[in-house]
Design a protein around this motif. Structure first.
Motif, short mmCIF file in Angstrom:
data_model
loop_
_atom_site.label_atom_id
_atom_site.label_comp_id
_atom_site.label_asym_id
_atom_site.label_seq_id
_atom_site.Cartn_x
_atom_site.Cartn_y
_atom_site.Cartn_z
N ASP A 339 -11.79 39.33 37.06
CA ASP A 339 -10.93 39.98 38.02
C ASP A 339 -9.41 39.40 38.07
N ASN A 340 -9.45 38.21 37.80
CA ASN A 340 -8.28 37.21 37.92
C ASN A 340 -7.72 37.38 36.31
N LEU A 341 -8.22 37.27 35.28
CA LEU A 341 -7.56 37.08 33.96
C LEU A 341 -7.69 38.32 33.13
N GLY A 342 -8.61 39.25 33.58
CA GLY A 342 -8.56 40.49 33.01
C GLY A 342 -9.90 40.59 31.90
N HIS A 343 -10.18 41.75 31.24
CA HIS A 343 -11.08 41.45 30.18
C HIS A 343 -10.99 40.71 28.96
N ALA A 344 -9.77 40.67 28.67
CA ALA A 344 -9.37 39.75 27.53
C ALA A 344 -9.72 38.08 27.87
N GLY A 345 -9.33 37.74 29.09
CA GLY A 345 -9.73 36.43 29.40
C GLY A 345 -11.14 36.13 29.75
N GLY A 346 -11.76 37.26 30.11
CA GLY A 346 -13.33 37.15 30.33
C GLY A 346 -13.89 36.99 28.82
N ASP A 347 -13.45 37.83 27.83
CA ASP A 347 -13.90 37.66 26.66
C ASP A 347 -13.79 36.29 25.87
N ALA A 348 -12.65 35.75 26.17
CA ALA A 348 -12.46 34.34 25.50
C ALA A 348 -13.30 33.55 26.25
N VAL A 349 -13.83 33.50 27.66
CA VAL A 349 -14.60 32.80 27.96
C VAL A 349 -16.20 32.63 27.63
N LEU A 350 -16.49 34.12 27.46
CA LEU A 350 -17.69 34.37 26.71
C LEU A 350 -17.72 33.66 25.42
N VAL A 351 -16.85 33.97 24.65
CA VAL A 351 -16.64 33.16 22.99
C VAL A 351 -16.90 31.50 23.32
N GLU A 352 -16.26 31.33 24.20
CA GLU A 352 -16.24 29.60 24.35
C GLU A 352 -17.72 29.41 24.73
N VAL A 353 -18.27 30.03 25.74
CA VAL A 353 -19.66 29.67 26.11
C VAL A 353 -20.45 29.64 24.98
N GLY A 354 -20.61 30.77 24.23
CA GLY A 354 -21.18 31.03 22.89
C GLY A 354 -21.24 29.63 22.09
N TYR A 355 -20.07 29.25 21.95
CA TYR A 355 -19.74 27.94 21.23
C TYR A 355 -20.59 26.88 21.90
N LYS A 356 -20.36 26.56 23.19
CA LYS A 356 -21.06 25.50 23.80
C LYS A 356 -22.58 25.42 23.63
N LEU A 357 -23.11 26.92 23.77
CA LEU A 357 -24.47 26.85 23.77
C LEU A 357 -24.94 26.41 22.51
N GLN A 358 -24.40 26.97 21.23
CA GLN A 358 -24.84 26.60 19.91
C GLN A 358 -24.65 24.92 19.89
N HIS A 359 -23.86 24.44 20.36
CA HIS A 359 -23.87 22.80 20.33
C HIS A 359 -24.71 22.11 21.28
N CYS A 360 -25.64 22.95 22.04
CA CYS A 360 -26.50 22.27 22.99
C CYS A 360 -27.84 22.40 22.13
N VAL A 361 -27.93 22.93 21.35
CA VAL A 361 -29.39 23.32 20.41
C VAL A 361 -29.35 22.88 19.26
N ARG A 362 -30.62 22.93 18.47
CA ARG A 362 -30.67 22.52 17.17
C ARG A 362 -30.08 23.59 16.18
N GLY A 371 -26.05 40.29 26.33
CA GLY A 371 -25.27 41.47 27.06
C GLY A 371 -24.60 41.01 28.22
N GLY A 372 -23.47 41.55 28.50
CA GLY A 372 -22.49 40.82 29.86
C GLY A 372 -22.37 39.34 29.65
N ASP A 373 -22.60 38.78 30.69
CA ASP A 373 -22.49 37.35 30.79
C ASP A 373 -23.89 36.75 30.72
N GLU A 374 -24.92 37.41 30.19
CA GLU A 374 -26.25 36.62 30.07
C GLU A 374 -26.49 36.39 28.48
N PHE A 375 -27.14 35.12 28.22
CA PHE A 375 -27.33 34.53 27.15
C PHE A 375 -28.82 34.18 27.00
#
Length: 718
Positions: A339-362, A371-375
């Motif tokens: 809502d605040n940053l638009g879908h481009a901002g939302g996509d950037a957050v999803l990419v960053e979250v994916g990066y963080k998740l990969q660094h939390c596992v082996r 899909g959406g914001d579920e991993f």
């Protein structure tokens, strides 16, 4: 319905089709994999590889459809091979050529169709690869069309191999005759490896003219004793059943090594042995297969695995591993980011979250975007709950750290549901469903936390499904009832209002509280009608009590999120107030965090309208969840309700006492009324009074009770 005309070369086309010798569906894993790959790429329920015969359309391979053929005159693919291009029908019901087609009006109820012809090397369209959906879809874009072309090439690649397989099973002469028109390099050699036949495709692939290669030993192309390898390949019956192929490199005229797939045949004529070898350059095919696999199995935004790949990985883990941990992660507050940053901002957050998740596992673990914001995360070999909890806590901590997108700070959280194989399930569906239930529990308990799956969660889910089948009957048979809990003024403990609470007088299980059935009701089709009934019943009862002499009495009613779906809430409440004669100030609508966090116009507009009318808007359970202070600015809230968990603990817990003080201060600062819930002791009552709280409700002043009993508390008699 219009039938497509037959082509002028139809007789020749059918003759070419007969060379493939396919008259029934093919049980071949290669075709099944291509069908599934296509279904995954385009996310469609039906995919067909069809051959167009004289009278019928034969499905060589298919998914999502029960039959294996249709009459040719009604087949969509007959039109496809006539157009000789990709044929797309976005909505069959809007197309006069197809809207009356029996495949549209009956099974499989085609609404969207896209098909691409399957061309032989000589330019004849023998059939098509098509994708079908039961709902309309937009036209294919450029990327989709390229994917269709690449998939069709792979299909035709497999079909051509079957044509040559059939030919080589006949005679060397027939094999060589068909080889002249084959797009594949074909070489024949005698028993000592002398090359006797060389087709045009072989000349194009390897660069040798026939005059320079005929009579040469095959060793110049395939070093390392190729004749012995060909004999072993031909003799391997199991290999022949799977196509009888080898992958190796052959040497071209310019010295380059070309990766090929080799399929071999052997003939014996007058005790003389001859070999045939089909060579296919797999460079481009491998590139296309890899690209299409990535497209079908990887999330295009984050580069993580998608749901399809996670499922197949989980299937492999269940076959090969003794234990595994599966986690589902859902982002809290992500909608605000969009809502605040638009879908481009939302996509950037999803990419960053994916990066963080990969660094939390082996490194060998699978991280997927569902899909959406579920991993999701799959961790093979792990079974320790403590380790799982540590990983989940690390994930929550990492995601909760403030991000920056285009210089704007972003603050989100995460909820995590955890299951352990084989403790919590033995099948893919069971494990993913259990993880989803655990995730739902984490979000229901305030978000920004983790929860393991428990048997009780499954029992609750089963009870929820069971109740959903009964709720319609309960509404129609008037089994619902409202109970009322007193709300008092702390200065003199006079009753100034009530909260109306829903109960279900179940014909078998007796009186049920909301915890038993509200989850089922809120997620089902009856929520809006029951919600309207609650408002109307509470308003009618409140109007009666006020008319009987209880002046300035008000009633609070809890809203369901379903009541906002149609946009009729404000109009509905106004009509009820007019019908019952209740002044707007006597009604208070209570909203919870799961409603307020949606923070969109469908929520805001009706609440703003009703608040302007004078209806009270209370924020229930404030302080327990994820709602931010900014919500108090955006929403037309008139009162905060201090959650009972803080009230019950405040006498022993300084932090809880501080939270109560903070909420009271917020109320004063925002000019909002405050009421404390869950007051059970005199000490709690005194503490609240000293802190400046003006109103309260709880068992100290009265439990929820039927209307008749509440009337006695009001001194109205029966």
């Amino acid at each position: 319905m219009t039938y497509p005309p037959l082509g002028q070369d139809e007789e020749k086309r059918l003759a070419i089709l007969e060379e493939f010798g396919i008259h029934s569906p093919i049980a071949d894993m290669a075709f099944n994999r291509l069908i599934q790959l296509t279904a995954n790429i385009f996310n469609v329920p039906i995919v067909l590889i069809s051959l167009i015969e004289a009278e019928r359309q034969l499905f060589v391979a298919s998914t999502g459809i029960a039959t294996c053929e249709t009459p040719r005159d009604i087949s969509f693919c007959t039109h496809t091979i006539q157009t000789r291009n990709i044929l797309v029908i976005p909505d069959t019901l809007a197309d006069p050529l197809f809207r009356d087609n029996p495949l549209v009006t009956g099974e499989p109820f085609i609404r969207f169709y896209a098909g691409i012809p399957l061309f032989t090397r000589t330019g004849y369209a023998i059939g098509s690869l098509c994708i079908i959906d039961r709902v309309p879809r937009p036209d294919l874009n450029g990327g989709d069309r390229q994917n269709m072309q690449d998939l069709a090439a792979l299909v035709m690649d497999k079909l051509e191999m079957r044509r040559l397989e059939r030919a080589r099973g006949a005679s060397q002469g027939r094999f060589e005759n068909i080889a002249h028109t084959s797009p594949d390099a074909i070489i024949c050699a005698d028993e000592i490896g002398t090359i006797t036949f060389w087709n045009a495709a072989a000349r194009k692939l390897l660069g040798y003219d026939s005059k320079d290669i005929i009579g040469q030993n095959i060793n110049i192309l395939i070093p390392g004793g190729p004749v012995a390898r060909l004999r072993r390949l031909v003799a391997d019956k199991e290999a022949l059943q799977h196509g009888g192929t080898l992958e190796l490199k052959v040497r071209a005229a310019d010295g380059a090594w070309i990766p090929v797939e080799l399929s071999a045949s052997m003939w014996v004529d007058d005790q003389h042995v001859s070999f045939g070898a089909i060579l296919r350059d797999i460079t481009e095919r491998r590139r296309n297969e890899e690209r299409l696999f990535q497209l079908a199995h990887m999330d295009h935004l984050t580069g993580l695995a998608n749901r399809t790949l996670l499922t197949s990985s989980l299937e492999q883990v269940l076959r090969n591993e003794d234990a595994a941990i599966i986690m589902l992660v859902d982002l809290d507050g992500f909608k605000d980011v969009n809502d605040n940053l638009g879908h481009a901002g939302g996509d950037a957050v999803l990419v960053e979250v994916g990066y963080k998740l990969q660094h939390c596992v082996r490194s060998g673990d699978v991280v997927a975007r569902m899909g959406g914001d579920e991993f999701a995360m799959l961790m093979p070999g792990l079974s320790d709950p403590q380790r799982a909890a540590e990983i989940a806590d690390q994930i929550i901590d990492e995601i909760s750290k403030i991000l920056a997108v285009d210089g704007q700070p972003v603050n989100i959280g995460a909820s995590v549901g955890i299951v352990i194989y084989p403790i919590h399930g033995l099948t893919i569906q069971e494990l993913l469903t259990s993880a989803d239930l655990a995730l739902y529990q984490a979000k229901a308990e305030g978000r920004h936390c983790r929860r393991f799956f428990t048997r009780e969660l499954r029992e609750l889910s089963q009870a929820k499904r069971s109740y959903q089948t009964e709720l319609g009957r309960a509404f129609e048979q008037n089994e619902f009832e409202l109970f009322y809990q007193p709300q008092v003024r702390l200065s003199d403990e006079a009753i100034v209002g009530a909260e109306a609470l829903l109960r279900w007088q179940h014909p078998v299980k007796g009186l049920l509280g909301p915890a038993a059935f509200l989850p089922a009701l809120e997620s089902g089709p009856w929520a809006e009608r029951v919600g309207e009934w609650v408002i109307k019943t509470a308003c009618r009862q409140t109007a009666a009590w006020r008319k009987a002499g209880v002046e300035n009495f008000r009633t609070g009613v809890n809203l369901f999120s379903a009541q906002f779906r149609t946009g009729n809430l404000a109009r509905q409440v106004r009509a009820i107030l007019a019908e019952t004669g209740l002044p707007p100030q006597a009604l208070e609508l209570e909203i919870t965090e799961n409603i307020i966090l949606r923070h969109d116009e469908t929520m805001l507009l009706p609440l703003c309208e009703l608040c302007q009318d004078g209806v009270g808007i209370a924020f229930d359970d404030y302080g327990t969840g994820y709602a931010s202070l900014s919500m108090l600015k955006h929403y037309p809230v008139t009162r905060l309700k201090v959650d009972q968990t803080f009230v019950r603990a405040m006498c022993e817990s300084p932090p809880d006492a501080a939270i109560v003080r903070a909420i009271l201060y917020l109320g004063s600062s925002f000019k909002l009324e405050v009421i404390a819930e869950g007051v059970e002791t005199v000490e709690q009552c005194e503490r609240l009074r000293k802190k400046g709280c003006l109103e309260a409700q709880g068992y100290l002043f009265g439990k929820p009770m039927p209307a008749a009993e509440f009337a006695l508390r009001l001194g109205l008699g029966r």
